[in-house]
Design a protein around this motif. Structure first.
Motif, PDB file in Angstrom:
ATOM      1  N   ASN A 315     -20.658  33.609  17.169  1.00 22.46           N
ATOM      2  CA  ASN A 315     -19.251  33.991  17.252  1.00 22.46           C
ATOM      3  C   ASN A 315     -19.018  35.359  17.898  1.00 22.46           C
ATOM      4  O   ASN A 315     -17.898  35.820  18.003  1.00 22.46           O
ATOM      5  CB  ASN A 315     -18.616  33.950  15.857  1.00 22.46           C
ATOM      6  CG  ASN A 315     -18.427  32.518  15.411  1.00 22.46           C
ATOM      7  OD1 ASN A 315     -17.974  31.680  16.197  1.00 22.46           O
ATOM      8  ND2 ASN A 315     -18.825  32.223  14.190  1.00 22.46           N
ATOM      9  N   LEU A 344     -20.477  25.897  14.462  1.00 21.66           N
ATOM     10  CA  LEU A 344     -19.630  25.318  15.514  1.00 21.66           C
ATOM     11  C   LEU A 344     -19.724  23.806  15.546  1.00 21.66           C
ATOM     12  O   LEU A 344     -20.740  23.232  15.156  1.00 21.66           O
ATOM     13  CB  LEU A 344     -20.061  25.850  16.883  1.00 21.66           C
ATOM     14  CG  LEU A 344     -19.808  27.320  17.196  1.00 21.66           C
ATOM     15  CD1 LEU A 344     -19.953  27.549  18.691  1.00 21.66           C
ATOM     16  CD2 LEU A 344     -18.434  27.766  16.734  1.00 21.66           C
ATOM     17  N   LYS A 345     -18.673  23.171  16.060  1.00 23.86           N
ATOM     18  CA  LYS A 345     -18.717  21.727  16.291  1.00 23.86           C
ATOM     19  C   LYS A 345     -19.534  21.492  17.557  1.00 23.86           C
ATOM     20  O   LYS A 345     -19.585  22.339  18.447  1.00 23.86           O
ATOM     21  CB  LYS A 345     -17.293  21.195  16.491  1.00 23.86           C
ATOM     22  CG  LYS A 345     -16.482  21.173  15.216  1.00 23.86           C
ATOM     23  CD  LYS A 345     -15.338  20.167  15.402  1.00 23.86           C
ATOM     24  CE  LYS A 345     -14.033  20.653  14.831  1.00 23.86           C
ATOM     25  NZ  LYS A 345     -13.257  21.587  15.576  1.00 23.86           N
ATOM     26  N   ASP A 346     -20.127  20.287  17.662  1.00 24.80           N
ATOM     27  CA  ASP A 346     -20.991  19.969  18.797  1.00 24.80           C
ATOM     28  C   ASP A 346     -20.344  20.247  20.152  1.00 24.80           C
ATOM     29  O   ASP A 346     -20.955  20.837  21.038  1.00 24.80           O
ATOM     30  CB  ASP A 346     -21.427  18.495  18.749  1.00 24.80           C
ATOM     31  CG  ASP A 346     -22.586  18.320  17.778  1.00 24.80           C
ATOM     32  OD1 ASP A 346     -23.048  19.359  17.247  1.00 24.80           O
ATOM     33  OD2 ASP A 346     -23.003  17.177  17.537  1.00 24.80           O
ATOM     34  N   GLU A 347     -19.055  19.801  20.297  1.00 27.39           N
ATOM     35  CA  GLU A 347     -18.429  19.957  21.624  1.00 27.39           C
ATOM     36  C   GLU A 347     -18.229  21.433  21.981  1.00 27.39           C
ATOM     37  O   GLU A 347     -18.409  21.836  23.125  1.00 27.39           O
ATOM     38  CB  GLU A 347     -17.128  19.149  21.754  1.00 27.39           C
ATOM     39  CG  GLU A 347     -16.081  19.405  20.679  1.00 27.39           C
ATOM     40  CD  GLU A 347     -16.188  18.446  19.491  1.00 27.39           C
ATOM     41  OE1 GLU A 347     -17.307  18.026  19.146  1.00 27.39           O
ATOM     42  OE2 GLU A 347     -15.133  18.144  18.904  1.00 27.39           O
ATOM     43  N   ASP A 348     -17.896  22.269  20.953  1.00 27.50           N
ATOM     44  CA  ASP A 348     -17.729  23.713  21.220  1.00 27.50           C
ATOM     45  C   ASP A 348     -19.062  24.335  21.604  1.00 27.50           C
ATOM     46  O   ASP A 348     -19.147  25.177  22.502  1.00 27.50           O
ATOM     47  CB  ASP A 348     -17.193  24.431  19.978  1.00 27.50           C
ATOM     48  CG  ASP A 348     -15.780  23.962  19.642  1.00 27.50           C
ATOM     49  OD1 ASP A 348     -15.118  23.426  20.564  1.00 27.50           O
ATOM     50  OD2 ASP A 348     -15.379  24.113  18.476  1.00 27.50           O
ATOM     51  N   LEU A 349     -20.116  23.886  20.918  1.00 24.39           N
ATOM     52  CA  LEU A 349     -21.454  24.412  21.195  1.00 24.39           C
ATOM     53  C   LEU A 349     -21.854  24.080  22.628  1.00 24.39           C
ATOM     54  O   LEU A 349     -22.348  24.952  23.363  1.00 24.39           O
ATOM     55  CB  LEU A 349     -22.457  23.827  20.195  1.00 24.39           C
ATOM     56  CG  LEU A 349     -23.890  24.301  20.357  1.00 24.39           C
ATOM     57  CD1 LEU A 349     -23.994  25.805  20.177  1.00 24.39           C
ATOM     58  CD2 LEU A 349     -24.802  23.598  19.334  1.00 24.39           C
ATOM     59  N   ASN A 350     -21.605  22.828  23.034  1.00 25.42           N
ATOM     60  CA  ASN A 350     -21.974  22.426  24.396  1.00 25.42           C
ATOM     61  C   ASN A 350     -21.231  23.255  25.435  1.00 25.42           C
ATOM     62  O   ASN A 350     -21.804  23.636  26.461  1.00 25.42           O
ATOM     63  CB  ASN A 350     -21.677  20.938  24.612  1.00 25.42           C
ATOM     64  CG  ASN A 350     -22.719  20.105  23.877  1.00 25.42           C
ATOM     65  OD1 ASN A 350     -23.833  20.588  23.621  1.00 25.42           O
ATOM     66  ND2 ASN A 350     -22.353  18.887  23.508  1.00 25.42           N
ATOM     67  N   GLN A 351     -19.963  23.535  25.150  1.00 26.47           N
ATOM     68  CA  GLN A 351     -19.159  24.340  26.065  1.00 26.47           C
ATOM     69  C   GLN A 351     -19.778  25.737  26.205  1.00 26.47           C
ATOM     70  O   GLN A 351     -19.952  26.240  27.316  1.00 26.47           O
ATOM     71  CB  GLN A 351     -17.714  24.442  25.509  1.00 26.47           C
ATOM     72  CG  GLN A 351     -16.690  24.898  26.508  1.00 26.47           C
ATOM     73  CD  GLN A 351     -16.723  24.054  27.787  1.00 26.47           C
ATOM     74  OE1 GLN A 351     -16.806  22.827  27.734  1.00 26.47           O
ATOM     75  NE2 GLN A 351     -16.700  24.705  28.941  1.00 26.47           N
ATOM     76  N   ILE A 352     -20.140  26.338  25.070  1.00 29.55           N
ATOM     77  CA  ILE A 352     -20.734  27.689  25.086  1.00 29.55           C
ATOM     78  C   ILE A 352     -22.058  27.674  25.835  1.00 29.55           C
ATOM     79  O   ILE A 352     -22.352  28.549  26.641  1.00 29.55           O
ATOM     80  CB  ILE A 352     -20.925  28.205  23.648  1.00 29.55           C
ATOM     81  CG1 ILE A 352     -19.556  28.541  23.054  1.00 29.55           C
ATOM     82  CG2 ILE A 352     -21.807  29.446  23.623  1.00 29.55           C
ATOM     83  CD1 ILE A 352     -19.599  29.078  21.659  1.00 29.55           C
ATOM     84  N   ASN A 355     -21.425  27.827  29.480  1.00 31.89           N
ATOM     85  CA  ASN A 355     -20.888  29.103  29.973  1.00 31.89           C
ATOM     86  C   ASN A 355     -21.885  30.255  29.881  1.00 31.89           C
ATOM     87  O   ASN A 355     -21.921  31.124  30.736  1.00 31.89           O
ATOM     88  CB  ASN A 355     -19.629  29.483  29.202  1.00 31.89           C
ATOM     89  CG  ASN A 355     -18.506  28.532  29.537  1.00 31.89           C
ATOM     90  OD1 ASN A 355     -18.542  27.899  30.599  1.00 31.89           O
ATOM     91  ND2 ASN A 355     -17.546  28.405  28.640  1.00 31.89           N
TER      92      ASN A 355
END
Ligand SMILES: Nc1nc2c(ncn2[C@@H]2O[C@H](COP(=O)(O)OP(=O)(O)OP(=O)(O)O)[C@@H](O)[C@H]2O)c(=O)[nH]1
Ligand SMILES: [Mg+2]
Length: 468
Positions: A315, A344-352, A355
């Motif tokens: 975070n 984190l949720k999986d989709e947020d983790l993948n986004q991070i 990036n």
């Protein structure tokens, strides 16, 4: 070769480790070995008056004081100079009890042997020119080896590969000495060709010595463990990572930042590599004296680290001044660790994940983990292992030195050689250069065990156990 001698009294010791086991080993060496053996050991089926060398006998152990048998055992007699020490020796293998073994040793002492000092068998092997000093050191390193690599390096020392390398350097020295002496004898005729050759050969010898000196650091790392330092801001989960890595609840974990003050060190193995893993105080600006001292110590650990795990809280992935400074010095060995991914949720983790690859300029890819669930720990361990292998690959081979004594003598030889080169360049008297070169050769010979003082030997052999 050794020039020291000793009185061949008969020494004796228990060579197996203390405690109960399947069998014990009692060893004796010296002139009186055979007589003592005949008095204490009665073979079952053989005529012991013609005891043969290197043959395994079975029989009973006789106590002349009580005129009774006290154990059943096997034994072997080895005639000098073909034995480990070079003198007549025997080894007796009684049952592996504590009392019987000590009692048998006492009988042997009463029959005229003396208790051996630490490493005295190996010292006699050296004094009898059975082994060089380097080989004696190798034996000790094999006994103390704690990883495959230290074992391989120590074995290359024992099988003569290290001595061969040192002798190659010595040959370069001898060549240099011969050139200088030719110049002394025939100054005009030989100067042109010798001049160029001298620097080439001296350069080659310096490189070889330098490589051997460098090999010491690698050996030390493998022996004492590569230091892996866990660092980062307070509260990111450093202590939790240490605890999970070691499988122990070693460090205090709490939700208040600044929990860890002094650093905490634990040993473990990562695929055969000994590792010292070090949890440190979180890095931040603070006015609190105790925490400040802890942070100073953290920097000390980072400075000497072989690998740095820089931990982020998922975070808070902001780059900061502290990280930038560490990166400047430690870029190649710094592994970014992003912790607490379970939040984190999986989709947020993948986004991070997508990036972060763009945002950071690290030499090693960031690893996503959770100290809470254990997610990513295998990947993190592999990354640490890879960094260590990368460091190791800078070292050329498995033939190297293993003791500070050897290193000091190589440094001495290298300094002498560079002095000789300077003098040659400055056109100083050749006789002086010749003396330097001889000193350089002496330092190399001392590594193998040329003229070595009793004090050096005492220092070495006292590290051995009794009975070796
Ligand atoms: N959800 C979650 N919480 C974690 C994780 N790792 C650590 N924590 C929590 O984060 C807090 C700080 O953990 P520590 O391991 O003490 O962190 P630290 O980096 O050693 O902290 P300092 O010693 O104060 O610098 C504790 O409340 C932990 O339970 C994780 O992977 N997931
Ligand atoms: Mg901590």
């Amino acid at each position: 070769m050794s020039s020291l001698t000793y009185e061949i009294d008969t020494i004796c010791a228990i060579s197996s480790p203390p405690g109960e086991g399947a069998i014990s080993i009692i060893r004796a060496s010296g002139e009186d070995s055979i007589n003592i053996l005949k008095k204490i050991f009665k073979p079952y089926n053989d005529n012991f008056y013609e005891i043969k060398s290197r043959r395994l006998y079975t029989g009973r152990v006789f106590d002349f004081q009580t005129e009774s048998y006290v154990d059943e055992a096997a034994c072997i007699f080895i005639k000098g100079p073909g034995s480990y020490t070079g003198d007549d020796m025997f080894e007796l293998y009684p049952h592996g009890g504590i009392f019987n073994t000590k009692y048998i040793l006492e009988i042997i002492l009463k029959l005229g042997a003396r208790l051996a000092y630490n490493g005295e068998f190996t010292k006699r092997a050296y004094l009898n020119n059975k082994i060089s000093l380097v080989k004696a050191e190798a034996i000790l390193e094999i006994i103390k080896a704690n990883s495959l690599r230290t074992l391989v390096i120590a074995n290359n020392e024992l099988n003569g590969a290290l001595e061969k390398k040192i002798n190659t350097i010595k040959e370069d020295y001898v060549y240099l000495l011969a050139s200088v002496e030719a110049l002394i004898d025939f100054p005009e005729e030989t100067f042109e060709t010798i001049n160029e050759d001298f620097f080439k050969k001296a350069g080659e010898a310096s490189l070889l010595i330098g490589d051997l000196i460098d090999s010491y650091q690698n050996y030390e790392l493998n022996k004492h463990g590569f230091s892996v330092v866990i660092t980062g801001a307070p509260n990111v989960g450093k202590s939790s990572i240490l605890n999970r890595m070691t499988g122990k609840n070693r460090a205090i974990v709490s939700e208040s930042p600044g929990t860890t003050r002094d650093y905490i060190e634990e040993n473990l193995f990562l695929s055969n590599k000994p590792i010292k893993i070090i949890d440190t105080a979180g890095l931040r600006e603070t006015a609190e004296t105790l925490e400040h001292e802890g942070i100073k110590r953290s920097y000390g650990q980072i400075k000497t680290a072989d690998s740095v795990l820089y931990v982020f809280d998922i975070n808070d992935l902001s780059e900061n001044e502290i990280l930038r400074n560490i990166l400047e010095e430690k870029r190649e060995i710094l592994i970014p660790i992003i912790n607490k991914v379970d939040l984190l949720k999986d989709e947020d983790l993948n986004q991070i994940k997508k990036n972060i690859m763009k945002a950071f300029k690290f030499a090693n890819s960031p690893i996503f983990i959770s100290a809470k669930t254990g997610y990513g720990f295998d990947e993190m361990k592999k990354a640490v292992h890879d960094v260590i292998l990368k460091m190791e690959s800078m070292v050329k081979d498995d033939i190297g030195i293993t003791t500070i004594r050897q290193k000091n003598l190589l440094v001495k030889s290298l300094n002498i050689l560079s002095k000789a080169k300077d003098k040659f360049m400055e056109g100083q008297p050749l006789e002086l250069i010749s003396i330097d070169l001889k000193d350089g050769i002496n330092a190399l010979e001392e590594i193998i065990g040329g003229v070595t003082g009793e004090d050096v030997l005492d220092l070495l052999f006292k590290e051995f156990c009794i009975g070796k």
